[in-house]
Design a protein around this motif. Sequence first.
Motif, short mmCIF file in Angstrom:
data_model
loop_
_atom_site.label_atom_id
_atom_site.label_comp_id
_atom_site.label_asym_id
_atom_site.label_seq_id
_atom_site.Cartn_x
_atom_site.Cartn_y
_atom_site.Cartn_z
N ASP A 78 0.74 -1.13 -0.17
CA ASP A 78 -0.02 0.08 -0.26
C ASP A 78 0.97 1.07 -0.03
O ASP A 78 0.84 1.96 -0.84
CB ASP A 78 -0.65 0.27 1.45
N VAL A 79 1.75 1.71 0.69
CA VAL A 79 2.94 2.26 0.60
C VAL A 79 3.54 2.46 -0.47
O VAL A 79 3.58 3.73 -1.27
CB VAL A 79 4.62 1.73 1.90
N ILE A 80 3.82 1.46 -1.24
CA ILE A 80 4.90 1.35 -2.66
C ILE A 80 3.49 2.49 -3.19
O ILE A 80 3.44 3.00 -4.31
CB ILE A 80 5.28 0.94 -3.35
N THR A 81 2.68 1.76 -3.59
CA THR A 81 1.42 1.61 -4.73
C THR A 81 1.45 3.35 -4.08
O THR A 81 0.27 4.61 -5.16
CB THR A 81 0.40 1.07 -4.09
N THR A 82 1.04 3.72 -3.41
CA THR A 82 0.12 5.06 -2.54
C THR A 82 1.09 6.24 -2.95
O THR A 82 1.68 7.29 -3.39
CB THR A 82 -0.01 5.09 -1.15
N GLY A 83 2.57 6.10 -2.91
CA GLY A 83 3.62 6.83 -3.74
C GLY A 83 3.42 6.76 -5.02
O GLY A 83 3.82 7.97 -5.86
N MET A 84 4.03 5.23 -5.64
CA MET A 84 3.82 6.22 -7.29
C MET A 84 2.25 6.93 -7.37
O MET A 84 2.38 7.31 -8.93
CB MET A 84 3.61 4.48 -7.88
N VAL A 85 0.85 6.08 -7.05
CA VAL A 85 -0.50 7.15 -7.51
C VAL A 85 -0.29 8.67 -7.27
O VAL A 85 0.20 9.74 -7.82
CB VAL A 85 -1.07 6.78 -6.21
N GLU A 133 12.55 5.76 -12.84
CA GLU A 133 13.32 5.24 -13.84
C GLU A 133 14.12 6.11 -14.02
O GLU A 133 15.65 5.09 -13.69
CB GLU A 133 12.84 4.46 -15.24
N GLU A 134 14.29 6.94 -13.96
CA GLU A 134 15.62 7.64 -13.85
C GLU A 134 15.68 8.06 -12.34
O GLU A 134 17.48 7.74 -11.38
CB GLU A 134 15.40 9.15 -14.71
N HIS A 135 15.35 8.32 -12.01
CA HIS A 135 15.66 8.10 -10.03
C HIS A 135 15.91 6.58 -9.46
O HIS A 135 17.00 7.05 -9.31
CB HIS A 135 14.03 9.03 -9.10
N MET A 149 1.29 14.87 -9.95
CA MET A 149 1.55 15.22 -10.26
C MET A 149 2.46 16.16 -11.44
O MET A 149 2.72 16.74 -11.91
CB MET A 149 2.87 14.88 -9.01
N GLY A 150 1.98 14.84 -12.21
CA GLY A 150 1.95 14.96 -13.71
C GLY A 150 3.30 14.59 -14.18
O GLY A 150 4.01 13.40 -13.21
N GLY A 151 3.45 14.86 -15.83
CA GLY A 151 4.81 14.34 -16.50
C GLY A 151 4.69 13.44 -16.47
O GLY A 151 3.90 12.65 -16.49
N ASP A 152 5.62 12.24 -16.69
CA ASP A 152 6.01 11.01 -17.05
C ASP A 152 6.09 10.47 -16.25
O ASP A 152 7.94 9.71 -15.92
CB ASP A 152 6.73 10.88 -18.23
N PRO A 153 5.50 9.92 -14.79
CA PRO A 153 5.87 8.93 -13.39
C PRO A 153 6.52 7.74 -13.89
O PRO A 153 8.08 7.77 -12.78
CB PRO A 153 4.52 8.74 -13.31
N ARG A 154 6.48 7.11 -15.10
CA ARG A 154 7.36 6.26 -15.20
C ARG A 154 9.38 6.31 -15.12
O ARG A 154 9.96 6.32 -14.79
CB ARG A 154 6.66 5.32 -16.59
N ARG A 155 9.11 7.96 -16.18
CA ARG A 155 10.60 7.73 -16.50
C ARG A 155 11.10 8.43 -15.54
O ARG A 155 11.94 8.24 -14.66
CB ARG A 155 10.21 8.86 -17.94
N THR A 156 9.95 9.41 -14.45
CA THR A 156 11.01 9.94 -13.06
C THR A 156 11.37 9.24 -12.42
O THR A 156 12.18 9.20 -12.66
CB THR A 156 9.76 11.00 -12.57
#
Length: 107
Positions: free
Chosen positions: A70-77, A91-93, A82-89
């Motif tokens: 739940d923590v991981i999912t909530t962070g991903m949400v 993966e880059e991090h 917040m917009g942009g490309d969350p997958r790219r953000t």
Amino acid sequence: MDDTWDIINSLAAKLDSRSKQQGEQRWLIQIVKLQEEVGEVAEAAIGALGENPRKGYSHSWDDVRAEACDVITTGMVLLARMGGDPRRTFEEHLGRLAARDLRPGQG
């Protein structure tokens, strides 16, 4: 099964469609939700160890795992809301963390 980020983006869109708040206020609410989930994983861990005198062994380690998800999912949400490309953000991090912490020769 759908791609993980497709599911996350759908969850974020559903929350946004139901929110009375706009912009950064939505982000703040999601941050508070993340903190709530972190508290739940902590409560489950305390319960799995039997360290709450009133409740004893109130949770299992499977409960802790579920709360961690739940923590991981909530962070991903949060990232998705917040917009942009969350997958790219993400993966880059993650790439920066790997480069910093998984270099050959590090103990």
